[in-house]
Design a protein around this motif. Structure first.
Motif, short mmCIF file in Angstrom:
data_model
loop_
_atom_site.label_atom_id
_atom_site.label_comp_id
_atom_site.label_asym_id
_atom_site.label_seq_id
_atom_site.Cartn_x
_atom_site.Cartn_y
_atom_site.Cartn_z
N ALA A 103 0.84 -1.19 0.00
CA ALA A 103 0.00 0.00 0.00
C ALA A 103 0.88 1.24 0.00
O ALA A 103 1.77 1.38 0.84
N ALA A 104 0.59 2.15 -0.95
CA ALA A 104 1.40 3.36 -1.09
C ALA A 104 0.62 4.58 -0.62
O ALA A 104 -0.61 4.64 -0.75
N SER A 105 1.36 5.58 -0.12
CA SER A 105 0.73 6.77 0.42
C SER A 105 0.68 7.93 -0.56
O SER A 105 0.02 8.93 -0.27
N GLY A 106 1.36 7.84 -1.70
CA GLY A 106 1.39 8.95 -2.64
C GLY A 106 1.43 8.46 -4.07
O GLY A 106 1.19 7.28 -4.35
N ARG A 107 1.73 9.38 -4.97
CA ARG A 107 1.73 9.04 -6.39
C ARG A 107 3.09 8.50 -6.81
O ARG A 107 4.11 8.87 -6.25
N TRP A 108 3.06 7.63 -7.80
CA TRP A 108 4.29 7.02 -8.29
C TRP A 108 4.15 6.66 -9.75
O TRP A 108 3.05 6.51 -10.26
N LEU A 109 5.28 6.50 -10.44
CA LEU A 109 5.30 6.13 -11.84
C LEU A 109 5.36 4.62 -12.04
O LEU A 109 4.77 4.10 -12.99
N ALA A 110 6.09 3.96 -11.19
CA ALA A 110 6.26 2.52 -11.33
C ALA A 110 6.48 1.92 -9.95
O ALA A 110 7.10 2.54 -9.09
N MET A 111 5.96 0.71 -9.79
CA MET A 111 6.21 -0.03 -8.56
C MET A 111 6.76 -1.39 -8.92
O MET A 111 6.30 -2.01 -9.90
N LYS A 144 22.60 -13.98 -1.25
CA LYS A 144 22.45 -13.64 -2.67
C LYS A 144 22.18 -12.16 -2.83
O LYS A 144 21.75 -11.48 -1.89
N GLU A 145 22.37 -11.67 -4.04
CA GLU A 145 22.06 -10.28 -4.33
C GLU A 145 20.56 -10.08 -4.51
O GLU A 145 19.84 -11.01 -4.85
N ARG A 146 20.14 -8.86 -4.28
CA ARG A 146 18.74 -8.52 -4.52
C ARG A 146 18.45 -8.67 -6.01
O ARG A 146 19.25 -8.28 -6.86
N GLU A 147 17.27 -9.23 -6.31
CA GLU A 147 16.91 -9.42 -7.72
C GLU A 147 15.50 -8.92 -8.00
O GLU A 147 14.62 -8.96 -7.13
N PHE A 148 15.33 -8.48 -9.22
CA PHE A 148 14.03 -8.01 -9.69
C PHE A 148 13.06 -9.18 -9.82
O PHE A 148 13.43 -10.27 -10.28
N VAL A 149 11.82 -8.95 -9.43
CA VAL A 149 10.78 -9.97 -9.54
C VAL A 149 9.70 -9.55 -10.54
O VAL A 149 9.40 -10.29 -11.49
N ALA A 150 9.09 -8.39 -10.33
CA ALA A 150 8.01 -7.93 -11.19
C ALA A 150 7.82 -6.44 -10.99
O ALA A 150 8.21 -5.89 -9.97
N ALA A 151 7.21 -5.80 -11.99
CA ALA A 151 6.95 -4.37 -11.90
C ALA A 151 5.68 -4.02 -12.64
O ALA A 151 5.25 -4.75 -13.55
N ILE A 152 5.08 -2.90 -12.25
CA ILE A 152 3.86 -2.43 -12.88
C ILE A 152 3.90 -0.91 -12.98
O ILE A 152 4.45 -0.23 -12.10
N SER A 153 3.33 -0.38 -14.05
CA SER A 153 3.29 1.06 -14.22
C SER A 153 2.19 1.67 -13.35
O SER A 153 1.29 0.97 -12.87
N GLY A 154 2.23 2.98 -13.21
CA GLY A 154 1.23 3.67 -12.41
C GLY A 154 -0.18 3.48 -12.95
O GLY A 154 -1.14 3.43 -12.18
N ALA A 164 8.96 -1.41 -4.01
CA ALA A 164 9.65 -0.14 -4.18
C ALA A 164 8.96 0.66 -5.27
O ALA A 164 8.37 0.07 -6.19
N VAL A 165 9.00 1.97 -5.18
CA VAL A 165 8.41 2.81 -6.21
C VAL A 165 9.45 3.81 -6.71
O VAL A 165 10.36 4.20 -5.99
N ARG A 166 9.28 4.18 -7.97
CA ARG A 166 10.07 5.30 -8.48
C ARG A 166 9.11 6.39 -8.94
O ARG A 166 8.03 6.10 -9.45
N ILE A 167 9.55 7.62 -8.75
CA ILE A 167 8.68 8.76 -9.03
C ILE A 167 9.18 9.54 -10.25
O ILE A 167 8.63 10.60 -10.57
N ARG A 168 10.19 9.01 -10.94
CA ARG A 168 10.73 9.64 -12.15
C ARG A 168 11.11 8.54 -13.12
O ARG A 168 11.12 7.37 -12.77
N ALA A 169 11.43 8.91 -14.33
CA ALA A 169 11.81 7.94 -15.36
C ALA A 169 13.08 7.21 -14.95
O ALA A 169 13.97 7.79 -14.32
N GLY A 170 13.16 5.94 -15.32
CA GLY A 170 14.32 5.15 -14.99
C GLY A 170 14.14 3.71 -15.39
O GLY A 170 13.10 3.34 -15.97
N SER A 171 15.11 2.91 -15.06
CA SER A 171 15.05 1.49 -15.39
C SER A 171 13.98 0.80 -14.59
O SER A 171 13.76 1.08 -13.42
N TRP A 172 13.31 -0.14 -15.24
CA TRP A 172 12.30 -0.94 -14.54
C TRP A 172 12.95 -1.99 -13.64
O TRP A 172 12.33 -2.42 -12.68
N PHE A 173 14.18 -2.42 -14.01
CA PHE A 173 14.71 -3.66 -13.48
C PHE A 173 15.83 -3.52 -12.45
O PHE A 173 16.23 -4.52 -11.87
#
Length: 121
Positions: A23-31, A40-50, A94-103
């Motif tokens: 659950a997010a409290s504000g606006r975001w571009l991608a989660m 092990k290192e942290r790894e990407f699992v899945a992402a979704i656009s806003g 995790a969320v990003r609020i600006r353009a960037g890599s998905w992964f």
């Protein structure tokens, strides 16, 4: 600033299912969901656009995991089916609020506290 609250982790047998929520409290571009297993290192699992129109999955979870969002609740879900022992990890949203890599984790601006998923008989 965006605050993220995760829930839904736990212990499940191989072949079982779990649903994680973020659950997010504000606006975001991608989660995204990332995971990190012990040693092990942290790894990407899945992402979704806003908008929810775009989704991405790691090859290791494709066909088993589904990411979705509820706009009214500003919440993203990760439905995990056919779980395997190798899915055991701490899962973080995790969320990003600006353009960037998905992964890559470095592209994301705000992180949840993490939730443990253990797949074991």
């Amino acid at each position: 600033q965006v605050q993220l609250v995760e829930s839904g982790g736990g212990l499940v047998q191989p072949g079982g299912s779990l649903r994680l929520s973020c659950a997010a409290s504000g606006r975001w571009l991608a989660m995204a969901w990332f995971r990190q297993a012990p040693g092990k290192e942290r790894e990407f699992v899945a992402a979704i656009s806003g908008s929810g129109a775009t989704t991405y999955y790691a090859d290791s979870v494709k066909g088993r995991f589904t990411i979705s969002r509820d706009n009214a609740k500003n919440t993203v879900y990760l439905q995990m089916n056919s779980l395997k022992p190798e899915d055991t990890a701490v899962y973080s949203c995790a969320v990003r609020i600006r353009a960037g890599s998905w992964f890559t984790s470095q592209s994301y601006d705000y992180w949840g506290q993490g939730t443990q998923v253990t797949v074991s008989s």
